[in-house]
Design an enzyme around this catalytic site. Sequence first.
Site, mmCIF file in Angstrom:
data_model
loop_
_atom_site.group_PDB
_atom_site.id
_atom_site.type_symbol
_atom_site.label_atom_id
_atom_site.label_comp_id
_atom_site.label_asym_id
_atom_site.label_seq_id
_atom_site.Cartn_x
_atom_site.Cartn_y
_atom_site.Cartn_z
ATOM 1 N N LYS A 165 -29.029 -18.666 9.409
ATOM 2 C CA LYS A 165 -30.003 -18.115 8.456
ATOM 3 C C LYS A 165 -30.888 -17.074 9.150
ATOM 4 C CE LYS A 165 -28.710 -20.076 4.663
ATOM 5 N NZ LYS A 165 -28.249 -19.283 3.509
ATOM 6 N N TYR B 293 -26.497 -23.981 11.550
ATOM 7 C CA TYR B 293 -26.987 -23.581 10.228
ATOM 8 C C TYR B 293 -28.274 -22.749 10.311
ATOM 9 C CZ TYR B 293 -29.056 -23.812 5.599
ATOM 10 O OH TYR B 293 -29.660 -23.481 4.405
HETATM 11 P P1 NAP Z 1 -24.835 -26.484 -2.380
HETATM 12 O O1 NAP Z 1 -25.230 -27.314 -3.538
HETATM 13 O O2 NAP Z 1 -23.963 -27.083 -1.334
HETATM 14 O O3 NAP Z 1 -24.190 -25.146 -2.949
HETATM 15 C C1 NAP Z 1 -23.588 -24.216 -2.104
HETATM 16 C C2 NAP Z 1 -22.687 -23.351 -2.938
HETATM 17 O O4 NAP Z 1 -22.050 -22.403 -2.062
HETATM 18 C C3 NAP Z 1 -21.564 -24.134 -3.635
HETATM 19 O O5 NAP Z 1 -21.340 -23.599 -4.905
HETATM 20 C C4 NAP Z 1 -20.378 -23.886 -2.730
HETATM 21 O O6 NAP Z 1 -19.135 -23.986 -3.380
HETATM 22 C C5 NAP Z 1 -20.652 -22.448 -2.354
HETATM 23 N N1 NAP Z 1 -19.840 -21.996 -1.235
HETATM 24 C C6 NAP Z 1 -19.674 -22.569 -0.030
HETATM 25 N N2 NAP Z 1 -18.784 -21.863 0.691
HETATM 26 C C7 NAP Z 1 -18.389 -20.825 -0.078
HETATM 27 C C8 NAP Z 1 -17.491 -19.761 0.088
HETATM 28 N N3 NAP Z 1 -16.780 -19.609 1.203
HETATM 29 N N4 NAP Z 1 -17.349 -18.869 -0.916
HETATM 30 C C9 NAP Z 1 -18.048 -19.004 -2.050
HETATM 31 N N5 NAP Z 1 -18.885 -20.012 -2.298
HETATM 32 C C10 NAP Z 1 -19.055 -20.914 -1.304
HETATM 33 O O7 NAP Z 1 -26.109 -25.964 -1.585
HETATM 34 P P2 NAP Z 1 -27.515 -25.348 -2.066
HETATM 35 O O8 NAP Z 1 -28.565 -26.141 -1.419
HETATM 36 O O9 NAP Z 1 -27.547 -25.138 -3.518
HETATM 37 O O10 NAP Z 1 -27.476 -23.952 -1.302
HETATM 38 C C11 NAP Z 1 -27.715 -22.716 -1.937
HETATM 39 C C12 NAP Z 1 -28.403 -21.788 -0.965
HETATM 40 O O11 NAP Z 1 -29.714 -22.273 -0.675
HETATM 41 C C13 NAP Z 1 -27.710 -21.664 0.393
HETATM 42 O O12 NAP Z 1 -27.751 -20.322 0.810
HETATM 43 C C14 NAP Z 1 -28.559 -22.517 1.303
HETATM 44 O O13 NAP Z 1 -28.473 -22.125 2.654
HETATM 45 C C15 NAP Z 1 -29.929 -22.255 0.720
HETATM 46 N N6 NAP Z 1 -30.940 -23.228 1.084
HETATM 47 C C16 NAP Z 1 -30.858 -24.504 0.615
HETATM 48 C C17 NAP Z 1 -31.841 -25.416 0.964
HETATM 49 C C18 NAP Z 1 -31.813 -26.823 0.478
HETATM 50 O O14 NAP Z 1 -32.698 -27.602 0.850
HETATM 51 N N7 NAP Z 1 -30.858 -27.216 -0.352
HETATM 52 C C19 NAP Z 1 -32.900 -25.028 1.790
HETATM 53 C C20 NAP Z 1 -32.958 -23.731 2.249
HETATM 54 C C21 NAP Z 1 -31.967 -22.842 1.885
HETATM 55 P P3 NAP Z 1 -18.293 -25.369 -3.427
HETATM 56 O O15 NAP Z 1 -18.834 -26.158 -4.581
HETATM 57 O O16 NAP Z 1 -16.896 -24.903 -3.615
HETATM 58 O O17 NAP Z 1 -18.497 -26.076 -2.133
#
Ligand code: NAP
Length: 251
Positions: free
Chosen positions: A177, A173
């Site tokens: 990034k 992961y």
């Molecule tokens: P999340 O709640 O798991 O949401 C991820 C989203 O991406 C979900 O809507 C998921 O859809 C979608 N997704 C996954 N695979 C996909 C695909 N092949 N095509 C289209 N959509 C897809 O995670 P989040 O934390 O909100 O993540 C959002 C962003 O923030 C990501 O880029 C993550 O790397 C970044 N980020 C998060 C954190 C953190 O602490 N949460 C920290 C740093 C960066 P489904 O519902 O269908 O699975």
Amino acid sequence: MHDNPVALVTGANQGIGFQIAKELTHKGFTVLLGSRNLERGETAAREIGPGAVAIQLDVTDQASVTTAAERVRQEFGRLDVLIQNAAISTTADQMPTPEEYLRAHRPSVAPLAEMRAVWDTNVFGVLSVYQAMLPILRDTPNSRIVNVSSGAGSLTLVSDPNSPIRSFFDATYAASKAAMNALTVAMAIELEAEGIKVNAVSPGYTKTKLNGFDGTDTLEEGAAEAVRVALLGSEGPTGTFTHATMGTIPW
Ligand code: NAP
């Protein structure tokens, strides 16, 4: 051409993407909520209300990406903001604990099939959506791209022996990034002369499914920087990597 500015948020049916979509809708955008499962996208769009529109978009499926771009072109005729937010950290049904995840994703043992699936979403998916949407962004004045990255992908930070996030730099992961950051810089360089801004943001450790809801920040905190950067005007910077409270993050 659609009257309101249009934003597309990938992976917007839940988590940070959903929150970004909600806030941009409140700022007067028509927001297309990219969702690989259209029903989940429609439920999310209904929850947000007027101005939110679900669009089927699986970033790993070229046909889905192409069809989504055609729909944006035909139905809206413009794309002011593209937010590349969709990502996964694992293909496992149940998110392992952070400790288990880090142990399993050291470079010496990282499962290649799972790593390929994660990079397919977080890296190649981002490039695929970029390529499909770029012609529409090019035809929309002052358009911009926001790539939702992670401070965990900062090669500079993790190279510091005293950095608290050094031990979190896994091959799957976090390295994906870092690759996304590299793509962000490449996109910013490519589009510099055309004035299309491309910036990466770090949400911070946010309570979402991605980390098994282990994160400490709220969705509002996690979405804040992406929303701020999405709203920067044509004089705003390009090629930056920032966090809402920490400011600039080194690549
Ligand atoms: P999340 O709640 O798991 O949401 C991820 C989203 O991406 C979900 O809507 C998921 O859809 C979608 N997704 C996954 N695979 C996909 C695909 N092949 N095509 C289209 N959509 C897809 O995670 P989040 O934390 O909100 O993540 C959002 C962003 O923030 C990501 O880029 C993550 O790397 C970044 N980020 C998060 C954190 C953190 O602490 N949460 C920290 C740093 C960066 P489904 O519902 O269908 O699975």
